[in-house]
Design a protein around this motif. Structure first.
Motif, PDB file in Angstrom:
ATOM      1  N   SER A   7       0.820  -1.206   0.000  1.00  0.00           N
ATOM      2  CA  SER A   7       0.000   0.000   0.000  1.00  0.00           C
ATOM      3  C   SER A   7       0.857   1.261   0.000  1.00  0.00           C
ATOM      4  CB  SER A   7      -0.897   0.012   1.242  1.00  0.00           C
ATOM      5  OG  SER A   7      -1.580   1.234   1.341  1.00  0.00           O
ATOM      6  N   ASN A   8       0.369   2.291  -0.650  1.00  0.00           N
ATOM      7  CA  ASN A   8       1.008   3.600  -0.596  1.00  0.00           C
ATOM      8  C   ASN A   8       0.203   4.554   0.273  1.00  0.00           C
ATOM      9  OD1 ASN A   8       3.445   3.449  -1.900  1.00  0.00           O
ATOM     10  ND2 ASN A   8       2.510   3.607  -3.916  1.00  0.00           N
ATOM     11  N   ARG A   9      -0.632   4.008   1.155  1.00  0.00           N
ATOM     12  CA  ARG A   9      -1.456   4.820   2.038  1.00  0.00           C
ATOM     13  C   ARG A   9      -0.565   5.693   2.915  1.00  0.00           C
ATOM     14  NH1 ARG A   9      -6.208   5.540   1.922  1.00  0.00           N
ATOM     15  NH2 ARG A   9      -6.654   3.494   1.072  1.00  0.00           N
ATOM     16  N   THR A  10      -0.998   6.919   3.150  1.00  0.00           N
ATOM     17  CA  THR A  10      -0.261   7.810   4.037  1.00  0.00           C
ATOM     18  C   THR A  10      -0.664   7.548   5.483  1.00  0.00           C
ATOM     19  OG1 THR A  10      -1.909   9.563   3.812  1.00  0.00           O
ATOM     20  CG2 THR A  10      -0.031   9.621   2.291  1.00  0.00           C
ATOM     21  N   GLN A  76       4.571   7.391   4.183  1.00  0.00           N
ATOM     22  CA  GLN A  76       3.813   6.678   3.159  1.00  0.00           C
ATOM     23  C   GLN A  76       4.437   5.331   2.849  1.00  0.00           C
ATOM     24  OE1 GLN A  76       3.355   8.836  -0.530  1.00  0.00           O
ATOM     25  NE2 GLN A  76       1.560   7.659  -1.093  1.00  0.00           N
ATOM     26  N   VAL A 110      -7.163   8.945   4.519  1.00  0.00           N
ATOM     27  CA  VAL A 110      -8.286   8.285   3.845  1.00  0.00           C
ATOM     28  C   VAL A 110      -8.967   9.249   2.866  1.00  0.00           C
ATOM     29  CG1 VAL A 110      -8.738   6.576   5.658  1.00  0.00           C
ATOM     30  CG2 VAL A 110      -9.859   8.819   5.765  1.00  0.00           C
ATOM     31  N   ASN A 111      -8.186  10.170   2.309  1.00  0.00           N
ATOM     32  CA  ASN A 111      -8.784  11.166   1.404  1.00  0.00           C
ATOM     33  C   ASN A 111      -9.370  10.540   0.142  1.00  0.00           C
ATOM     34  OD1 ASN A 111      -6.290  10.561   0.369  1.00  0.00           O
ATOM     35  ND2 ASN A 111      -5.823  12.643  -0.265  1.00  0.00           N
ATOM     36  N   ASP A 112      -9.021   9.294  -0.143  1.00  0.00           N
ATOM     37  CA  ASP A 112      -9.586   8.614  -1.305  1.00  0.00           C
ATOM     38  C   ASP A 112     -10.782   7.736  -0.938  1.00  0.00           C
ATOM     39  OD1 ASP A 112      -7.932   6.882   0.174  1.00  0.00           O
ATOM     40  OD2 ASP A 112      -7.535   5.622  -1.560  1.00  0.00           O
ATOM     41  N   TYR A 113     -11.170   7.717   0.332  1.00  0.00           N
ATOM     42  CA  TYR A 113     -12.272   6.871   0.773  1.00  0.00           C
ATOM     43  C   TYR A 113     -13.623   7.457   0.377  1.00  0.00           C
ATOM     44  CZ  TYR A 113     -10.154   3.252   3.699  1.00  0.00           C
ATOM     45  OH  TYR A 113      -9.492   2.154   4.145  1.00  0.00           O
ATOM     46  N   THR A 114     -14.543   6.555   0.078  1.00  0.00           N
ATOM     47  CA  THR A 114     -15.935   6.938  -0.164  1.00  0.00           C
ATOM     48  C   THR A 114     -16.685   6.839   1.163  1.00  0.00           C
ATOM     49  OG1 THR A 114     -16.643   4.670  -0.585  1.00  0.00           O
ATOM     50  CG2 THR A 114     -15.832   5.941  -2.494  1.00  0.00           C
ATOM     51  N   ASN A 117     -16.689   3.263   2.165  1.00  0.00           N
ATOM     52  CA  ASN A 117     -15.427   2.837   2.768  1.00  0.00           C
ATOM     53  C   ASN A 117     -15.350   3.250   4.235  1.00  0.00           C
ATOM     54  OD1 ASN A 117     -13.768   3.749  -0.269  1.00  0.00           O
ATOM     55  ND2 ASN A 117     -14.136   1.648   0.395  1.00  0.00           N
TER      56      ASN A 117
END
Length: 133
Positions: A7-10, A76, A110-114, A117
Motif C-alpha cells: 500500500s502507498n497509504r499515508t 507513506q 483516507v482522502n480517497d475513501y468513499t 469505505n
C-alpha cells in the motif's frame, strides 16, 4: 522474515515515551546515525515535514526520565514503515522506555475513501475495538 506492504497509504504516528537522555541526544542520534531529520518543538500541534519531539506533561515519569512525544511527518507505504522502524530502534538504543501512561496514536490518510469505505471502517473498528485499543 520481514513483511513488505504493497500500500502507498499515508499515515502518521505520535509516540509517547520516557527518556533517560535529553531531546538533544535523541535528535543528534537520529540525524547522525540513521539520517532522520528531527527538531525539538516544545509543545505544538503544527504538522511538520520532518520528525519533531514535543513535551508531554500527561505522562507518569519514572525517576531519572523525562517525558516526551515524538511525532512523525506524513509517512507513506513501505518507505514510511522503514523510517518508523529506524526511529523506534533509535529510541530503544538510547534507553527510552514506555509505561502504562504512554500511548501511541496512528493517523491514517483516507482522502480517497468513499462514504461506504468509511462506514465499513467504522463497523470494522466497532467489531474489533478491544483488540485495536
Amino acid at each position: 522474515m520481514k513483511t513488505k506492504i504493497k500500500s502507498n497509504r499515508t499515515f502518521g504516528v505520535e509516540i509517547e515515551f520516557l527518556s533517560p537522555v535529553t531531546y538533544l541526544t535523541i535528535i543528534r542520534t537520529l540525524e547522525e546515525e540513521v539520517n532522520v531529520t528531527c527538531t525539538y518543538e516544545g509543545y505544538t500541534h503544527r504538522v511538520m515535514d520532518h520528525w519533531k519531539i514535543v513535551t508531554d506533561s500527561s505522562l507518569e515519569r519514572a525517576r531519572g526520565f523525562k517525558a516526551f512525544e515524538i511525532v512523525s511527518p506524513v509517512l507513506q507505504g513501505q518507505e514510511g514503515l522503514d523510517e518508523l522502524a529506524k526511529v523506534i530502534a533509535t529510541l530503544e538504543a538510547v534507553g527510552c522506555k514506555v509505561n502504562k501512561s504512554c500511548g501511541i496514536h496512528v493517523h491514517v490518510g483516507v482522502n480517497d475513501y468513499t462514504t461506504r469505505n468509511l462506514t465499513n471502517l467504522i463497523k470494522f473498528y466497532g467489531k474489533h475495538e478491544q483488540e485495536i485499543d
